[in-house]
Write an enzyme that holds these catalytic residues in place. Structure first.
Site, mmCIF file in Angstrom:
data_model
loop_
_atom_site.group_PDB
_atom_site.id
_atom_site.type_symbol
_atom_site.label_atom_id
_atom_site.label_comp_id
_atom_site.label_asym_id
_atom_site.label_seq_id
_atom_site.Cartn_x
_atom_site.Cartn_y
_atom_site.Cartn_z
ATOM 1 N N GLU A 155 -15.569 14.415 28.234
ATOM 2 C CA GLU A 155 -15.991 13.316 29.108
ATOM 3 C C GLU A 155 -16.075 11.981 28.373
ATOM 4 O O GLU A 155 -15.927 10.919 28.992
ATOM 5 C CB GLU A 155 -17.353 13.638 29.729
ATOM 6 C CG GLU A 155 -17.355 14.833 30.679
ATOM 7 C CD GLU A 155 -16.643 14.543 31.993
ATOM 8 O OE1 GLU A 155 -16.813 13.431 32.509
ATOM 9 O OE2 GLU A 155 -15.924 15.436 32.473
ATOM 10 N N GLU A 164 -18.020 4.687 31.281
ATOM 11 C CA GLU A 164 -16.614 4.817 31.638
ATOM 12 C C GLU A 164 -15.920 3.463 31.487
ATOM 13 O O GLU A 164 -16.545 2.403 31.620
ATOM 14 C CB GLU A 164 -16.446 5.362 33.038
ATOM 15 C CG GLU A 164 -16.922 4.489 34.169
ATOM 16 C CD GLU A 164 -16.603 5.106 35.523
ATOM 17 O OE1 GLU A 164 -15.430 5.476 35.743
ATOM 18 O OE2 GLU A 164 -17.526 5.222 36.348
ATOM 19 N N ASN A 200 -26.844 10.670 42.330
ATOM 20 C CA ASN A 200 -27.089 11.402 41.093
ATOM 21 C C ASN A 200 -28.108 10.680 40.213
ATOM 22 O O ASN A 200 -28.965 11.318 39.587
ATOM 23 C CB ASN A 200 -25.789 11.607 40.318
ATOM 24 C CG ASN A 200 -24.976 12.776 40.844
ATOM 25 O OD1 ASN A 200 -25.537 13.775 41.284
ATOM 26 N ND2 ASN A 200 -23.662 12.650 40.805
#
Length: 300
Positions: A155, A164, A200
């Site tokens: 990841e 990201e 989340n």
């Protein structure tokens, strides 16, 4: 004769007193020097290093804080003068709380990691999830630790990326009653499992007692918080799969099921075999470092 005896007795008393003084004031032998302090190493409470001919004991987590330097006395406790050399680049070989991954093994897994992703941050985060890598046989515990770290490796590009790269995606589910107080584009992926979406962040924040919905930036600014969010997902969320990654490993359903739970909708069932293989390769390397076997069902 009587005077001679008195003089002899006085001489004996004087000599005895002199010897007593010598024995009291004679300095004690200095302790052997512990491994030398290293600026890049991470030290936790009660770890001992040597610096400037003294041994020093860490009071809490520290890195790049020189023992004895003005303004940093509170971090290190002076244990006194020491003699002898020490390894100038010590790496602790034990792991806090019996964690199956030592710092040396962690460093071997991630030789190019971003300094943000500290081993100390990981081990501190373990306190929030005491059953992680502590369930089942020693083999299962090592397999679970390897599986979590292998997915984190994939990841984050080897624990290189904290966030990201593309932050322009709208990851705000506006149908949620609590909305997106950090902004429409504030819920991009962060941390070792790249936590994404407002729901989340809300769920993780509620579970961890952190204001992650309103301040998701905590995940990219605090290593322990980042690791805790990754472990939260691992231990409690099934994602697009049918079980949590933790249950997949402790129930011996295989590493492939952890991939399904993390990113199965994009990678499993032949959708992206190269990405799946990347995760498998890291897992196989990590179990080897931890001295165990990978088990079955590696793919999804």
């Amino acid at each position: 004769m009587f005077k001679l005896r008195i003089l002899a007795a006085l001489a004996a008393v004087t000599l005895t007193s002199a010897l007593a003084v010598v024995s009291v004031t004679s300095p004690a032998a200095a302790a052997a020097c512990a491994p030398s302090w290293n600026a890049s190493s991470v030290y936790t409470a009660n770890m001992v290093v040597s610096h400037a001919a003294h041994n020093w004991s860490a009071k809490w987590w520290t890195q790049n804080e020189t023992p004895g330097t003005t303004g940093q006395w509170g971090v290190w406790a002076d244990q006194g003068v020491c003699t002898g050399g020490g390894n100038p680049n010590p790496t602790p070989t034990s792991s806090p709380g019996g964690f199956v991954v030592t710092q040396a093994q962690f460093n071997s897994m991630f030789p190019n990691r971003n300094p943000f992703y500290t081993y100390a941050g990981l081990t501190a985060a373990l306190n929030a999830f005491p059953s992680f890598a502590k369930t089942g046989s020693d083999t299962i515990r090592r397999q679970e630790a390897a599986a979590f770290l292998a997915n984190a490796n994939h990841e984050t590009g080897g624990l290189v990326y904290i966030t990201e790269i593309n932050k322009s995606n709208d990851l705000c589910d506006e149908s949620q009653s609590y909305g997106c107080p950090a902004g429409t584009y504030g819920y991009y992926g962060r941390g070792p499992i790249q936590l994404s979406w407002n729901f989340n962040y809300k769920a993780a924040g509620d579970a961890l007692g952190l204001p992650l919905l309103t301040n998701p930036y905590l995940v990219e600014r605090d290593a322990s918080v980042a690791w805790r969010t990754g472990l939260w997902y691992w231990m409690t969320q099934s994602g697009p799969g049918t079980m949590t990654p933790h249950n997949a490993m402790v129930n011996q359903r295989g590493f492939g099921e952890t991939i399904r739970s993390i990113n199965g909708s994009l990678e499993c069932n032949g959708r992206n075999p190269a990405q799946v293989q990347s995760r498998i390769n890291a897992y196989q390397r990590f179990v080897q470092i931890l001295g165990t076997t990978p088990g079955g069902n590696l793919s999804c």
